[in-house]
Write a protein that holds these residues in place. Sequence first.
Motif, PDB file in Angstrom:
ATOM      1  N   VAL A  41       0.839  -1.204   0.000  1.00  0.00           N
ATOM      2  CA  VAL A  41       0.000   0.000   0.000  1.00  0.00           C
ATOM      3  C   VAL A  41       0.870   1.248   0.000  1.00  0.00           C
ATOM      4  O   VAL A  41       0.605   2.205  -0.735  1.00  0.00           O
ATOM      5  N   ARG A  42       1.925   1.227   0.787  1.00  0.00           N
ATOM      6  CA  ARG A  42       2.850   2.373   0.834  1.00  0.00           C
ATOM      7  C   ARG A  42       3.450   2.635  -0.554  1.00  0.00           C
ATOM      8  O   ARG A  42       3.467   3.761  -1.025  1.00  0.00           O
ATOM      9  N   ARG A  43       3.930   1.563  -1.194  1.00  0.00           N
ATOM     10  CA  ARG A  43       4.494   1.712  -2.552  1.00  0.00           C
ATOM     11  C   ARG A  43       3.458   2.283  -3.507  1.00  0.00           C
ATOM     12  O   ARG A  43       3.737   3.186  -4.301  1.00  0.00           O
ATOM     13  N   ALA A  49      -0.872   8.677  -5.526  1.00  0.00           N
ATOM     14  CA  ALA A  49      -1.369   9.892  -4.874  1.00  0.00           C
ATOM     15  C   ALA A  49      -0.270  10.860  -4.438  1.00  0.00           C
ATOM     16  O   ALA A  49      -0.478  12.066  -4.440  1.00  0.00           O
ATOM     17  N   LEU A  50       0.895  10.347  -4.074  1.00  0.00           N
ATOM     18  CA  LEU A  50       1.960  11.215  -3.558  1.00  0.00           C
ATOM     19  C   LEU A  50       3.013  11.564  -4.606  1.00  0.00           C
ATOM     20  O   LEU A  50       3.862  12.427  -4.366  1.00  0.00           O
ATOM     21  N   LEU A  55       6.407  13.348  -2.648  1.00  0.00           N
ATOM     22  CA  LEU A  55       6.477  13.055  -1.219  1.00  0.00           C
ATOM     23  C   LEU A  55       6.596  11.553  -1.003  1.00  0.00           C
ATOM     24  O   LEU A  55       5.927  10.766  -1.686  1.00  0.00           O
ATOM     25  N   SER A  56       7.405  11.184  -0.049  1.00  0.00           N
ATOM     26  CA  SER A  56       7.413   9.804   0.420  1.00  0.00           C
ATOM     27  C   SER A  56       6.233   9.618   1.369  1.00  0.00           C
ATOM     28  O   SER A  56       5.642  10.592   1.851  1.00  0.00           O
ATOM     29  N   TRP A  57       5.905   8.365   1.652  1.00  0.00           N
ATOM     30  CA  TRP A  57       4.852   8.092   2.609  1.00  0.00           C
ATOM     31  C   TRP A  57       5.210   8.703   3.962  1.00  0.00           C
ATOM     32  O   TRP A  57       4.375   9.323   4.621  1.00  0.00           O
ATOM     33  N   ALA A  92      12.291  15.969   7.867  1.00  0.00           N
ATOM     34  CA  ALA A  92      11.919  17.333   8.249  1.00  0.00           C
ATOM     35  C   ALA A  92      12.769  18.364   7.517  1.00  0.00           C
ATOM     36  O   ALA A  92      12.261  19.410   7.095  1.00  0.00           O
ATOM     37  N   ALA A  93      14.052  18.079   7.335  1.00  0.00           N
ATOM     38  CA  ALA A  93      14.927  19.015   6.615  1.00  0.00           C
ATOM     39  C   ALA A  93      14.437  19.203   5.181  1.00  0.00           C
ATOM     40  O   ALA A  93      14.396  20.326   4.668  1.00  0.00           O
TER      41      ALA A  93
END
Length: 166
Positions: A41-43, A49-50, A55-57, A92-93
């Motif tokens: 699902v993450r892949r 959608a991302l 964006l990564s999950w 975050a960076a």
Amino acid sequence: MRGTRTLEETERTVAEHLAGMPLDLAALAALQNLHRAAAAVRRRLEQTALREADLSWTAFVVLWTLWLDGPRESRDVAAEVGVSRATLSGVAATLERRGLLLRRPAPADRRLAIFEVTDAGGRLVDDLLPGVNATESAAVSCLDDAEKDALGVLLHRVVLGLPRAT
């Protein structure tokens, strides 16, 4: 060298290798399938959608968490997202460089940071949610509503049944 095995071939190979070992094979199968499903699902989310937002999950979940909860200490975000503080720092960076996240020192302990989603980050979460949810819905489309509810309840019980790390 062998190519990718089917799920059935993998399960058969595992059963052959573990035959006769004093293991809880039902627990192994359940958690291996949980891991496989989560990774698949993450892949899929990252490929659909991302993808356009690059964006990564993990980056999406960081934004989602801050979007829901408001500003939080870095260690709390890492725990909520389920990543190490080092991983969170890199994510975050990247989000900060893209103007999606603000980072400021924590007043009580300057070694910690307070993270906050920016207006642009919040708008991005708003924009991505319909596509993320469509992918989630597609992932469980093989289940009826009762099965989806049962799966949610069972996975909730698994999470609550795990001892908290110290």
